[in-house]
Scaffold this active site. Structure first.
Site, PDB file in Angstrom:
ATOM      1  N   LYS A   1       0.843  -1.210   0.000  1.00  0.00           N
ATOM      2  CA  LYS A   1       0.000   0.000   0.000  1.00  0.00           C
ATOM      3  C   LYS A   1       0.873   1.253   0.000  1.00  0.00           C
ATOM      4  O   LYS A   1       0.612   2.207  -0.742  1.00  0.00           O
ATOM      5  CB  LYS A   1      -0.945  -0.007   1.218  1.00  0.00           C
TER       6      LYS A   1
ATOM      7  N   GLN B   1      -5.070  -1.518   9.615  1.00  0.00           N
ATOM      8  CA  GLN B   1      -4.863  -2.834   9.020  1.00  0.00           C
ATOM      9  C   GLN B   1      -5.429  -3.910   9.940  1.00  0.00           C
ATOM     10  O   GLN B   1      -5.160  -3.912  11.147  1.00  0.00           O
ATOM     11  CB  GLN B   1      -3.362  -3.048   8.753  1.00  0.00           C
TER      12      GLN B   1
ATOM     13  N   ASP C   1     -11.262   2.265   3.435  1.00  0.00           N
ATOM     14  CA  ASP C   1     -11.529   0.821   3.356  1.00  0.00           C
ATOM     15  C   ASP C   1     -13.017   0.541   3.104  1.00  0.00           C
ATOM     16  O   ASP C   1     -13.377  -0.564   2.705  1.00  0.00           O
ATOM     17  CB  ASP C   1     -11.139   0.146   4.677  1.00  0.00           C
TER      18      ASP C   1
END
Ligand code: GUN
Length: 290
Positions: A52, A96, A119
């Protein structure tokens, strides 16, 4: 059989994003900014986070990683998120997953400001997505849609079977493909761990598109799918010999497919590309650019 090349598609999408970003920076704006929080040192998470951050560099974004120890308390993590929510220099934030078991994941997801939730996991974004309203779409599911679109795979009216009902993949992709979206309008069956084996086979054997996200190497075998199926393998499993494999027995199943995603180089790359799309959207919302 042809490969749905996630690397190629992601590179093309990120190149489009970086051209847009160069234009914005040329007009005097700051870079789009993604912040990632990583708790502990879970090996797969380390590798996802690395990709990422690398992708931020390629897209012309600022990407910064905040590392917190495995022992961080839920309260400390929530305070960190609150700080980022209130910091105008960050457009999007990712925590995460998975988190250590002493932290309630849902509390953490709910603490992220919906306008920074790239997300797409916050109930506000998930709900808006399900209702067909503008939202950050969950990145892996959105990445799968973009990959199907990139290769002009017909979706409208097709019979799509999703295996696995996780909040981050199975549930959102089944909603998105069934919705009256730009990439959608399929007829979707969502199967899961409680689906009887015979019913699962009935469904997968007549599916035009199968999407599997269960985290079990070799779960989809050759006898489960019809000739010409489009197969999307979301699994990323590390075998004891160090090899990365998906949820599909690739060697046996691929010859039967019209299209199939490789692992690695398939859906994983698309998750990151979709996050970049979402971050750019957060940035454009911030600066009223759309
Ligand atoms: N862990 C595995 N996939 C994901 C994802 O898409 N987002 C986050 N935040 N964590 C993950």
């Amino acid at each position: 059989m042809e490969l749905l090349d996630g690397k190629k598609c992601a590179e093309s999408l990120v190149a489009d994003i970086s051209r847009k970003v160069a234009g914005y920076i040329g007009s005097g704006l700051r870079k789009p900014h993604m912040t990632i929080i990583l708790v502990g040192t879970h090996a797969p998470s380390e590798s996802y986070v690395k990709s990422k951050i690398a992708s931020c560099g390629r897209a012309g974004f600022e990407g910064n990683l905040i590392r917190l120890p495995e022992t961080v308390t839920e309260q400390e993590l929530l305070a960190k998120i609150s700080g980022i929510n209130n910091d105008p220099s960050t457009d999007g934030v990712i925590v995460q997953l998975p988190l250590p078991s002493h932290i309630n994941e849902q509390n953490v997801i709910n603490a992220i400001a919906p306008e920074k939730d790239i997300d797409g996991f916050h109930p506000t974004n998930f709900g808006r997505m399900a209702l067909g309203q503008k939202a950050f779409r969950p990145a892996t599911a959105y990445g799968i849609c973009k990959l199907l679109q990139f290769y002009d795979i017909p979706i409208r009216g097709k019979h799509c079977v999703v295996i696995g009902r996780s909040n981050i993949v199975g549930k959102p992709i089944s909603i998105m493909l069934a919705n009256d979206f730009d990439i959608g309008n399929a007829t979707v069956t969502l199967t899961h761990i409680e689906t009887p084996r015979e019913l699962l086979l009935d469904e997968t054997r007549r599916a035009d598109i199968v999407i599997v996200a269960v985290g079990i190497p070799g779960f989809v075998s050759e006898d489960m799918v019809k000739e010409g199926v489009v197969l999307i393998d979301v699994g990323i499993n590390r075998l004891e010999n160090g090899k990365l494999v998906g949820d599909v027995d690739f060697a046996a199943v691929a010859p039967k497919c019209s299209w199939i995603t490789p692992v690695p180089g398939g859906v994983g790359r698309m998750t990151v590309a979709a996050l970049m799309i979402n971050t750019l959207m957060a940035y454009e919302n911030n600066f009223n650019l759309n």
